[in-house]
Design an enzyme around this catalytic site. Sequence first.
Site, PDB file in Angstrom:
ATOM      1  N   LYS A   1       0.308  -6.027   1.921  1.00 53.15           N
ATOM      2  CA  LYS A   1      -0.233  -7.135   1.134  1.00 53.15           C
ATOM      3  C   LYS A   1      -1.686  -7.453   1.501  1.00 53.15           C
ATOM      4  O   LYS A   1      -2.428  -8.020   0.713  1.00 53.15           O
ATOM      5  CB  LYS A   1       0.623  -8.387   1.309  1.00 53.15           C
ATOM      6  CG  LYS A   1       1.985  -8.332   0.636  1.00 53.15           C
ATOM      7  CD  LYS A   1       1.915  -8.864  -0.756  1.00 53.15           C
ATOM      8  CE  LYS A   1       3.234  -9.141  -1.436  1.00 53.15           C
ATOM      9  NZ  LYS A   1       4.450  -8.574  -0.938  1.00 53.15           N
TER      10      LYS A   1
ATOM     11  N   SER B   1       6.857  -0.552   3.607  1.00 48.45           N
ATOM     12  CA  SER B   1       5.892  -1.537   3.119  1.00 48.45           C
ATOM     13  C   SER B   1       5.551  -2.668   4.090  1.00 48.45           C
ATOM     14  O   SER B   1       4.504  -3.288   3.957  1.00 48.45           O
ATOM     15  CB  SER B   1       6.389  -2.124   1.796  1.00 48.45           C
ATOM     16  OG  SER B   1       7.657  -2.718   1.971  1.00 48.45           O
TER      17      SER B   1
HETATM   18  C1  PLP Z   1       5.592  -8.178  -1.319  1.00 49.21           C
HETATM   19  C2  PLP Z   1       6.331  -7.089  -0.670  1.00 49.21           C
HETATM   20  C3  PLP Z   1       6.982  -6.092  -1.423  1.00 49.21           C
HETATM   21  C4  PLP Z   1       7.011  -6.108  -2.933  1.00 49.21           C
HETATM   22  O1  PLP Z   1       5.721  -5.934  -3.463  1.00 49.21           O
HETATM   23  P1  PLP Z   1       5.409  -6.268  -4.996  1.00 49.21           P
HETATM   24  O2  PLP Z   1       3.994  -5.927  -5.170  1.00 49.21           O
HETATM   25  O3  PLP Z   1       5.717  -7.708  -5.225  1.00 49.21           O
HETATM   26  O4  PLP Z   1       6.326  -5.409  -5.811  1.00 49.21           O
HETATM   27  C5  PLP Z   1       7.597  -5.073  -0.743  1.00 49.21           C
HETATM   28  N1  PLP Z   1       7.625  -5.017   0.604  1.00 49.21           N
HETATM   29  C6  PLP Z   1       7.018  -5.952   1.358  1.00 49.21           C
HETATM   30  C7  PLP Z   1       7.089  -5.829   2.841  1.00 49.21           C
HETATM   31  C8  PLP Z   1       6.349  -7.018   0.752  1.00 49.21           C
HETATM   32  O5  PLP Z   1       5.759  -7.947   1.507  1.00 49.21           O
END
Ligand code: PLP
Length: 324
Positions: free
Chosen positions: A58, A309
């Site tokens: 993010k 992510s």
């Molecule tokens: C926000 C987030 C997501 C999802 O991302 P989007 O762009 O809303 O689809 C996935 N994994 C993590 C760790 C996040 O913080």
Amino acid sequence: MSVVTLPLPTFEDVADAAERLKNVAHTTPVLRCGTADRQYRAQFFFKCENLQRSGSFKFRGAFNTLARFTPEQRKAGVLTFSAGNHAQAIALSARLLDMPALIVMPEDAAASKMAATREYGAQVVTYNPRTEDRQAISRKLALERGMTLVPPSDHADVIAGQGTVAKELLEQVPNLDYLFVCLGGGGLLAGSVLAAQALAPNCQVIGVEPENANDGQQSLRKGEIVEIPYPTTIADGAQAPSLGKLNFPIIQQGVEEIVTVSDLQLMQTMRFFAERMKIVVEPTGALAFAGACNGGISLGGKRVGVIVSGGNVDLKRYARFLAD
Ligand SMILES: *Cc1c(COP(=O)(O)O)cnc(C)c1O
């Protein structure tokens, strides 16, 4: 009938974002795992955004967006509503760019998250999620203070920033057959599509959602954005009730399929990351690999990219997931 066309971000915007993030965001490592490769007879490449600044990808979208503010916008600062990783990413980006940040959070948000957001220098305003509407509160505060509201995923600069994850991975690892990406509001997935179409047009992009939060899968099948009631899942970063308006058309034309996984599979995957790869991954961060392993897509002989992510998880909660 008039057709409204939204200005969608392009790969050029992703490339510009990568320039802005140079020497600011970490170039995160790509890990390999022999155990996973043998088990699925595939070659996995794990893009570790759990090791990104602020603990998730993010940061890329947040910093890219704030870096494009005008001097007037910078002076008044940024505002957002989030209980999670977007809040921390905005708070850190605002500090780096020397602008005020105000984060609207539910009063029952994890104490660790509130503390982390404050440590980055942001002001936190709390609200009661059962009786108050965060969007209305945010809009009111933004108006009062002249601050710019930056949503977590439905924003062209945010999407372009998130696209730099896949761009970087595809430059680090050529010739991927598949790229697995988790989704909530769909910013990361839409950005990944832009990068894959430009850099690896033969790579199939697969989205992964919690089975209780499969609004993206329903939307792809229906051909329009489907909204679901607030879903229950341990993947708290994927609880967005619907895809963003900018994200959906990009996902629709570039994503092969969206598969779903259970919370139990997420816990098993978190355990695998801890035990075999020695990395701390939050539930939402485990979605993509859980989908690769359990989504019914045959991976034998394939080169498979997996976006890990994020890694922000309350340690007590994490310990429970590992022990169960
Ligand atoms: C926000 C987030 C997501 C999802 O991302 P989007 O762009 O809303 O689809 C996935 N994994 C993590 C760790 C996040 O913080």
